[in-house]
Design an enzyme around this catalytic site. Structure first.
Site, PDB file in Angstrom:
ATOM      1  N   ASP A  33      46.902  23.890  65.085  1.00 59.49           N
ATOM      2  CA  ASP A  33      46.271  24.857  64.269  1.00 59.49           C
ATOM      3  C   ASP A  33      45.007  24.225  63.825  1.00 59.49           C
ATOM      4  OD1 ASP A  33      45.839  26.587  62.419  1.00 59.49           O
ATOM      5  OD2 ASP A  33      47.646  26.542  61.081  1.00 59.49           O
ATOM      6  N   ASP A  34      43.938  25.211  64.279  1.00 58.32           N
ATOM      7  CA  ASP A  34      42.402  24.617  63.865  1.00 58.32           C
ATOM      8  C   ASP A  34      41.919  23.508  64.703  1.00 58.32           C
ATOM      9  OD1 ASP A  34      42.629  26.740  62.170  1.00 58.32           O
ATOM     10  OD2 ASP A  34      42.027  25.513  60.304  1.00 58.32           O
ATOM     11  N   CYS A  69      43.284  32.190  62.380  1.00 61.32           N
ATOM     12  CA  CYS A  69      44.477  32.053  62.491  1.00 61.32           C
ATOM     13  C   CYS A  69      45.340  33.081  62.843  1.00 61.32           C
ATOM     14  CB  CYS A  69      45.307  31.310  61.419  1.00 61.32           C
ATOM     15  SG  CYS A  69      44.367  29.809  60.877  1.00 61.32           S
ATOM     16  N   ASP A 304      44.910  27.607  68.253  1.00 61.78           N
ATOM     17  CA  ASP A 304      44.714  29.146  67.862  1.00 61.78           C
ATOM     18  C   ASP A 304      43.306  29.235  67.556  1.00 61.78           C
ATOM     19  OD1 ASP A 304      44.320  27.681  65.356  1.00 61.78           O
ATOM     20  OD2 ASP A 304      45.812  28.903  64.372  1.00 61.78           O
ATOM     21  N   ASN A 305      42.483  28.220  67.321  1.00 57.50           N
ATOM     22  CA  ASN A 305      41.082  28.391  67.138  1.00 57.50           C
ATOM     23  C   ASN A 305      40.399  27.073  67.051  1.00 57.50           C
ATOM     24  OD1 ASN A 305      42.082  29.621  64.070  1.00 57.50           O
ATOM     25  ND2 ASN A 305      40.798  27.941  64.066  1.00 57.50           N
TER      26      ASN A 305
END
Length: 553
Positions: A33-34, A69, A304-305
């Protein structure tokens, strides 16, 4: 390509991925995540690089098509651009785990396809930001296609959370040994894997960690790691984006000392959270090896990013159109993938779903926007020419409070404004989308115009806007041999545009939109509109950039 040729290719691929035993391969998908790549986000992941990257393929040009997200995760699950699954931001009103999502896109995801193919399916960790909210079904709602479900309620945290365990609430506190979420995901995943063998049905396990998302809580044993590290001082660090759209131009520059100190601390904490992910990767590979199924299992690692820490004087967040927010890692190992291979071929988050389906032995779905990466992973299994010269979109819709963020001055926004011998995709243009998050009544404490340094619930240390309605944009990102460009249109009262030649300006320091000839500008605008309207096979049409050299053969 004719039907007979397609059938022969599919049979060839099926033979490769299933082997002589006829059993379909297992698949483990690890999603962080991130996690950035431009600031060294893979550096703490020594085991991950060694056990996945060096044992398989590393993608140097992996992108998210929406740097936020829920939109990105929805694209990963469905293989579709944001404008086709309609989860435009992290709110229920923005279709994040809304009833419309559950009644539509959620019924055609990686899990539902694989379940129909005879796979046993397992999920643990963060799903979508609004998962488990009472008004959209609460913890009782188990998304279709999952046999074993351990879904985190709402957004990433490490302690004091609720899981939906096969539809029933499971509460967790702040005891590291029992509750630290990354480690719990590790344990649950290994419990599932230890039940698998060479004779059990093929399985798909999606392991979705909270790291490296805020609040950046690391495991106790890693709290003293990286104490001498600071966020990278690259060419865009603490630099004013004077020629960029409203949000970037209004970031205070230079940043205050306390803002820089805060983001340096966040940088160290983010890396520490990833050490537990690295432990998990090592543990998963060890279990697969013990169960004697490592050689029949594909392992995929991605995020995700991306993320930023001080770039263009934005303290910390994602949501921006620039490389630091849209580039993510992608490592894949498994049967018939050459160990240590590296590719510069562009890959997207919307490609993960069709790639997994094809690795599992079925043709990649025709009705999704993404492309299967199998021709890159396993050469000579499909016609690589079909993957060349592709237009792709990046989009975002900005979030904001119409009346500004309480306690932060001047945050008001007017509504409606504001390298081995691997097949290469010679040219690919893709879409990047973001729709800024905002709430008309300004009554939800997370989605607003102001994303200040560490927390959006206060104005500490500085009031710096990280998202807004006029941070809504669509971009076409083009990559081909010798060419790397980005053209963006911002949905604001200025009709602002940005253009970057990343061969000459890899850090996107100078917006050169005013130097673009009108005819080329019109062509880029047309290309962007086509991508914004595309669906399924229309998103995969072969449209080479005007500047791309002609392909031989």
């Amino acid at each position: 390509m004719g039907f007979i040729q397609r059938a022969l290719i599919w049979v060839s691929l099926l033979t490769l991925v299933c082997g002589l035993t006829g059993k379909k391969p297992n698949i483990v998908f690890i999603l962080t995540d991130d996690q950035d790549v431009t600031m060294g986000g893979m550096t703490p992941l020594v085991n991950t690089v060694s056990l996945i990257g060096k044992q398989g393929m590393t993608f140097n040009n992996m992108f998210t098509t929406s740097p936020l997200c829920c939109p990105s995760r929805s694209s990963i699950l469905t293989g579709n651009y944001v404008h086709n699954h309609n989860a435009v931001n992290n709110s229920i009103s923005g279709n994040c785990n809304s009833k419309a999502w559950q009644d539509g896109p959620e019924k055609k995801t990686i899990a539902t396809y694989l379940k129909a193919m005879g796979y046993s399916t397992f999920f643990a960790g963060k799903y979508l930001n609004q998962y488990g909210v009472t008004k959209v079904g609460g913890v009782a709602h188990v998304p279709p296609g999952w046999d074993e479900w351990n879904g985190l309620v709402k957004n990433s945290v490490y302690y004091n959370y609720t899981l939906s365990v096969n539809g029933k609430a499971e509460e967790h506190g702040d005891d590291y040994t029992k509750d630290y979420l990354t480690d719990l995901i590790n344990r649950r995943s290994n419990e599932f894997l230890k039940k698998q063998s060479e004779t059990t049905p093929p399985f798909f396990a999606m392991v979705s960690t909270p790291a490296a998302h805020a609040p950046f809580d690391s495991a106790p044993q890693y709290e003293q790691n990286f104490t001498k590290n600071s966020a990278p001082r690259g060419p865009t660090f603490n630099v004013a984006g004077k020629d960029k759209h409203w949000l970037i131009r209004h970031a205070p520059n230079p940043m205050s000392k306390i803002s820089i100190s805060t983001l340096d601390d966040a940088f160290r904490k983010r890396w520490r959270t990833l050490l537990s992910v690295d432990d998990m990767v090592k543990s998963i590979v060890a279990t697969l090896t013990t169960q004697k199924i490592i050689d029949s299992t594909y392992i995929i690692f991605s995020s995700d990013n991306g993320y930023h820490l001080g770039q263009f004087s934005l303290p910390m967040d994602k949501r921006q159109l620039y490389e630091f927010d849209i580039r993510v890692p992608l490592l894949i190992r498994g049967p018939n993938i050459k160990p240590g291979s590296v590719t510069d071929s562009p890959a997207l988050n919307i490609d993960i779903m069709p790639t997994i389906i094809q690795l599992a032995g079925d043709p990649a779905p025709e009705d999704v926007d993404g492309l299967s990466l199998v021709p890159i992973l396993i050469p000579n299994t499909t016609n690589v020419v079909e993957l060349t010269n592709r237009d792709t979109l990046i989009e975002h819709s900005g979030e904001y409070y119409p009346n500004g963020y309480p306690g932060c001055p001047k945050t008001e926004f007017l509504t409606g404004e504001c390298r081995s011998k691997i097949p290469v995709l010679p040219a690919r243009d893709f879409l990047v989308e973001h729709e800024g998050e905002w709430l008309p009544n300004g009554d939800f404490g997370c989605k607003n115009t102001n994303f200040c340094a560490v927390s959006v619930s206060n104005c500490v240390p500085d009031c710096v806007c990280e998202d807004s309605k006029n941070n809504t944009y669509s971009c076409v990102r083009s990559i081909s041999p010798g060419i790397s460009t980005m053209y963006c249109e911002i949905s604001d009262s200025e009709s602002f545009q940005e253009y970057y030649d990343l061969v000459k300006d890899p850090h996107q320091l100078t917006n050169t939109i005013k130097s673009i000839p009108p005819t080329k500008l019109a062509d880029m605008h047309k290309r962007l509109i086509l991508l914004q309207l595309c669906k399924g096979s229309n998103c995969r049409k072969l449209l080479p950039p005007d500047d791309a050299p002609p392909q031989k053969g």
